[in-house]
Design a protein around this motif. Structure first.
Motif, PDB file in Angstrom:
ATOM      1  N   LEU A  42       0.829  -1.210   0.000  1.00 23.03           N
ATOM      2  CA  LEU A  42       0.000   0.000   0.000  1.00 23.03           C
ATOM      3  C   LEU A  42       0.862   1.259   0.000  1.00 23.03           C
ATOM      4  N   HIS A  43       2.077   1.166   0.533  1.00 21.10           N
ATOM      5  CA  HIS A  43       2.984   2.311   0.482  1.00 21.10           C
ATOM      6  C   HIS A  43       3.426   2.576  -0.960  1.00 21.10           C
ATOM      7  N   LEU A  44       3.574   1.494  -1.744  1.00 19.01           N
ATOM      8  CA  LEU A  44       3.894   1.660  -3.161  1.00 19.01           C
ATOM      9  C   LEU A  44       2.730   2.316  -3.889  1.00 19.01           C
ATOM     10  N   LEU A  45       1.519   1.817  -3.615  1.00 16.69           N
ATOM     11  CA  LEU A  45       0.351   2.364  -4.287  1.00 16.69           C
ATOM     12  C   LEU A  45       0.169   3.842  -3.959  1.00 16.69           C
ATOM     13  N   GLY A  46       0.451   4.211  -2.724  1.00 15.45           N
ATOM     14  CA  GLY A  46       0.265   5.590  -2.306  1.00 15.45           C
ATOM     15  C   GLY A  46       1.353   6.539  -2.762  1.00 15.45           C
ATOM     16  N   GLY A  47       2.399   6.022  -3.389  1.00 15.08           N
ATOM     17  CA  GLY A  47       3.471   6.867  -3.886  1.00 15.08           C
ATOM     18  C   GLY A  47       4.488   7.277  -2.842  1.00 15.08           C
ATOM     19  N   TYR A  48       4.549   6.520  -1.708  1.00 18.03           N
ATOM     20  CA  TYR A  48       5.457   6.892  -0.618  1.00 18.03           C
ATOM     21  C   TYR A  48       6.832   6.232  -0.739  1.00 18.03           C
ATOM     22  N   LEU A 284       6.506  17.066   4.321  1.00 17.33           N
ATOM     23  CA  LEU A 284       7.344  17.616   5.379  1.00 17.33           C
ATOM     24  C   LEU A 284       7.922  16.497   6.231  1.00 17.33           C
ATOM     25  N   GLN A 285       7.320  15.337   6.169  1.00 15.75           N
ATOM     26  CA  GLN A 285       7.892  14.107   6.704  1.00 15.75           C
ATOM     27  C   GLN A 285       7.428  12.985   5.786  1.00 15.75           C
ATOM     28  N   THR A 286       8.191  11.917   5.707  1.00 17.79           N
ATOM     29  CA  THR A 286       7.831  10.831   4.790  1.00 17.79           C
ATOM     30  C   THR A 286       6.906   9.812   5.432  1.00 17.79           C
ATOM     31  N   ASP A 287       6.948   9.666   6.757  1.00 19.22           N
ATOM     32  CA  ASP A 287       6.252   8.570   7.423  1.00 19.22           C
ATOM     33  C   ASP A 287       5.414   9.082   8.598  1.00 19.22           C
ATOM     34  N   PHE A 311       9.226   1.580   7.059  1.00 22.99           N
ATOM     35  CA  PHE A 311       9.427   3.023   7.084  1.00 22.99           C
ATOM     36  C   PHE A 311      10.438   3.390   5.999  1.00 22.99           C
ATOM     37  N   GLY A 312      10.185   4.529   5.332  1.00 25.41           N
ATOM     38  CA  GLY A 312      11.025   4.877   4.201  1.00 25.41           C
ATOM     39  C   GLY A 312      12.052   5.945   4.453  1.00 25.41           C
ATOM     40  N   GLY A 313      11.731   6.887   5.357  1.00 22.05           N
ATOM     41  CA  GLY A 313      12.646   8.009   5.479  1.00 22.05           C
ATOM     42  C   GLY A 313      12.621   8.690   6.818  1.00 22.05           C
ATOM     43  N   PHE A 314      11.886   9.804   6.935  1.00 21.91           N
ATOM     44  CA  PHE A 314      12.012  10.679   8.098  1.00 21.91           C
ATOM     45  C   PHE A 314      10.662  10.888   8.779  1.00 21.91           C
ATOM     46  N   VAL A 315      10.719  10.989  10.113  1.00 23.85           N
ATOM     47  CA  VAL A 315       9.528  11.275  10.898  1.00 23.85           C
ATOM     48  C   VAL A 315       9.797  12.484  11.777  1.00 23.85           C
ATOM     49  N   ASP A 316       8.704  13.137  12.174  1.00 27.53           N
ATOM     50  CA  ASP A 316       8.798  14.312  13.022  1.00 27.53           C
ATOM     51  C   ASP A 316       8.246  13.964  14.407  1.00 27.53           C
ATOM     52  N   SER A 317       8.549  14.793  15.380  1.00 29.86           N
ATOM     53  CA  SER A 317       8.037  14.629  16.752  1.00 29.86           C
ATOM     54  C   SER A 317       8.298  13.216  17.274  1.00 29.86           C
ATOM     55  N   PHE A 318       9.515  12.764  17.072  1.00 29.18           N
ATOM     56  CA  PHE A 318       9.883  11.428  17.546  1.00 29.18           C
ATOM     57  C   PHE A 318      10.343  11.531  18.998  1.00 29.18           C
ATOM     58  N   PRO A 319       9.797  10.692  19.902  1.00 34.27           N
ATOM     59  CA  PRO A 319      10.083  10.827  21.338  1.00 34.27           C
ATOM     60  C   PRO A 319      11.438  10.234  21.734  1.00 34.27           C
ATOM     61  N   ALA A 333      14.062  -3.993  11.642  1.00 36.65           N
ATOM     62  CA  ALA A 333      14.654  -4.817  10.583  1.00 36.65           C
ATOM     63  C   ALA A 333      13.617  -5.119   9.521  1.00 36.65           C
ATOM     64  N   GLN A 334      14.085  -5.271   8.298  1.00 41.42           N
ATOM     65  CA  GLN A 334      13.350  -6.058   7.329  1.00 41.42           C
ATOM     66  C   GLN A 334      13.559  -7.522   7.726  1.00 41.42           C
ATOM     67  N   GLN A 335      12.802  -8.403   7.129  1.00 48.01           N
ATOM     68  CA  GLN A 335      12.862  -9.791   7.594  1.00 48.01           C
ATOM     69  C   GLN A 335      14.152 -10.510   7.202  1.00 48.01           C
ATOM     70  N   HIS A 336      14.651 -11.302   8.146  1.00 45.90           N
ATOM     71  CA  HIS A 336      15.781 -12.203   7.879  1.00 45.90           C
ATOM     72  C   HIS A 336      15.222 -13.615   7.677  1.00 45.90           C
ATOM     73  N   GLY A 337      14.323 -13.732   6.691  1.00 43.03           N
ATOM     74  CA  GLY A 337      13.529 -14.947   6.557  1.00 43.03           C
ATOM     75  C   GLY A 337      14.314 -16.216   6.327  1.00 43.03           C
ATOM     76  N   HIS A 338      15.487 -16.127   5.680  1.00 43.04           N
ATOM     77  CA  HIS A 338      16.262 -17.325   5.392  1.00 43.04           C
ATOM     78  C   HIS A 338      16.568 -18.121   6.662  1.00 43.04           C
ATOM     79  N   ARG A 339      16.704 -17.441   7.795  1.00 43.04           N
ATOM     80  CA  ARG A 339      17.058 -18.147   9.025  1.00 43.04           C
ATOM     81  C   ARG A 339      15.841 -18.710   9.744  1.00 43.04           C
ATOM     82  N   TYR A 340      14.634 -18.232   9.399  1.00 40.40           N
ATOM     83  CA  TYR A 340      13.439 -18.646  10.131  1.00 40.40           C
ATOM     84  C   TYR A 340      12.498 -19.551   9.336  1.00 40.40           C
ATOM     85  N   ILE A 341      12.539 -19.499   8.013  1.00 38.67           N
ATOM     86  CA  ILE A 341      11.553 -20.236   7.217  1.00 38.67           C
ATOM     87  C   ILE A 341      11.616 -21.745   7.444  1.00 38.67           C
TER      88      ILE A 341
END
Length: 391
Positions: A42-48, A284-287, A311-319, A333-341
């Motif tokens: 859906l992030h691809l579809l939305g152009g993000y 003004l922020q990507t995510d 997440f693709g890039g930058f966020v604002d008001s991060f605690p 992380a993105q998935q390290h599926g090779h070790r878990y599948i």
């Protein structure tokens, strides 16, 4: 051959594309049986996500049958049913040797884009933009699979196609989150997001010994799936103050581990969410980090927060102050599926991991545009749309 392609922001189409061919010694061609939509699509579809081109074939969660291999492929045979991990990894570089497969130095043939975005390149992903390698996706009859010995896993007899499908991406992504977050026996784990990845993260946490697992969402059908098929507790964030509820459930401390499985288009309550939406639309922020923020505030002091959502890039008001002062460990992380599948497929064969409930909407590829609309709009309780390519 027919394929489901990205045509522009919020536009997909079924069109003719060339059949894939072998390019390297370690390649295989897979005839796709089932291919699923994923929330990150859906992030691809939305152009993000940058670097999409009109005509790119979508899809990265799939299983099928090996129809062609090159001499460098020594462990996969024509005619075998396989599930393919969504990330391409060579299996030989330093990162692969450490089990960090999505960080592979050789899996992404277009490293410059992600180097500019994140400082270093990560591995490639099928159907996920030219920033992630430019690989054609799985919403097509055939797909080229590089490093086939490393990325294509034989499906055990007795495990259905519909169950094996989610060992490609949803289940190993969930396992990555639970394992890399250090879930251990006796922990209380909270998961934000009851989609496929969130449900699998919750199931992984339970199998790793968590004493209590709570999943946060607002869609009644997904929360019911969590209770029925995953065996976890649920919170509807539209009805309760989630951090307060989690503190009450944990004697005032908060969860030991908080796993965010929502990503860059998170929905949240209140004015902050509206501000995030405006900032994202104005670039003004990507995510939108609403779920991550809440996880940070909810987590117990000294606990771990893990981001599984894309997440693709930058966020604002991060605690960041909460992360530091509460002595939190923040990972992602993105998935390290090779070790878990392999473990996931074994557990699937023992009925310890069941995923068929994630795919009540199975349809031919020709209905792909409608399938993505159903998935995006949550029509008819759609958790995932699945395309059958062998019909």
């Amino acid at each position: 051959m027919k394929a489901l392609t990205w045509r522009g922001v919020n536009e997909v189409a079924v069109e003719d594309v060339p059949e894939p061919t072998i390019l390297n010694d370690h390649d295989a061609i897979i005839e796709v049986t089932l291919s699923a939509t994923c929330g990150s699509d859906l992030h691809l579809l939305g152009g993000y996500i940058p670097a999409m081109r009109s005509g790119d074939v979508l899809g990265h969660e799939f299983m099928g049958t090996v129809v062609e291999v090159w001499p460098g492929v020594r462990e996969r045979r024509v005619g075998k049913r396989v599930v393919v991990v969504s990330f391409t990894s060579c299996g030989r570089c330093w990162y692969c040797q450490q089990g960090l497969f999505s960080l592979c130095d050789n899996g992404n043939p277009n490293p410059g884009i992600t180097e500019a975005l994140w400082g270093q390149a990560i591995g490639g992903c099928y159907g996920y933009s030219h920033a992630m390698g430019g690989y054609a996706g799985s919403h097509a009859r055939y797909i080229r699979v590089p490093y086939a010995d490393q990325g294509a896993f034989p499906v055990p007899d007795g495990v259905s196609d519909e169950r094996a499908l989610f060992a490609s991406d949803a289940a190993p992504t969930g396992w990555t989150g639970a394992d890399q977050a250090g879930v251990k026996a006796g922990d209380t784990v909270a998961v934000w997001g009851a989609g496929g990845v969130g449900q699998m993260a919750a199931r992984a946490a339970a199998l790793m010994g968590a004493e209590r697992v709570v999943v946060v969402d607002r869609y009644a059908n997904r929360l019911e799936q969590v209770r029925t098929h995953i065996g976890a507790e649920t919170l509807d964030y539209s009805q309760v103050d989630v951090p307060a509820a989690l503190r009450e459930m944990t004697g005032g401390r908060g969860p030991d581990v908080c796993i965010e499985a929502v990503g860059m288009e998170a929905h949240a309550n209140g004015v902050v969410h509206l501000v995030d939406q405006v900032k994202q639309q104005l670039r003004l922020q990507t995510d939108r980090p609403g779920a991550v923020r809440e996880a940070i505030y909810a987590c117990r002091k000294g606990g771990t927060v893990f981001t599984l959502g894309v997440f693709g890039g930058f966020v604002d008001s991060f605690p960041l102050g909460a992360v530091m002062n509460k002595a939190l460990t923040l990972r992602g992380a993105q998935q390290h599926g090779h070790r878990y599948i392999p473990e996931i497929l074994e557990r699937m064969s023992r009925d310890e991991v069941r995923t068929e409930h994630l795919a009540p909407h199975v349809m031919p590829l020709e209905e792909g545009p409608a399938g993505y609309r159903m998935f995006k709009e949550k029509e008819d309780g759609c958790v995932r749309s699945v395309f059958r390519l062998d019909a």
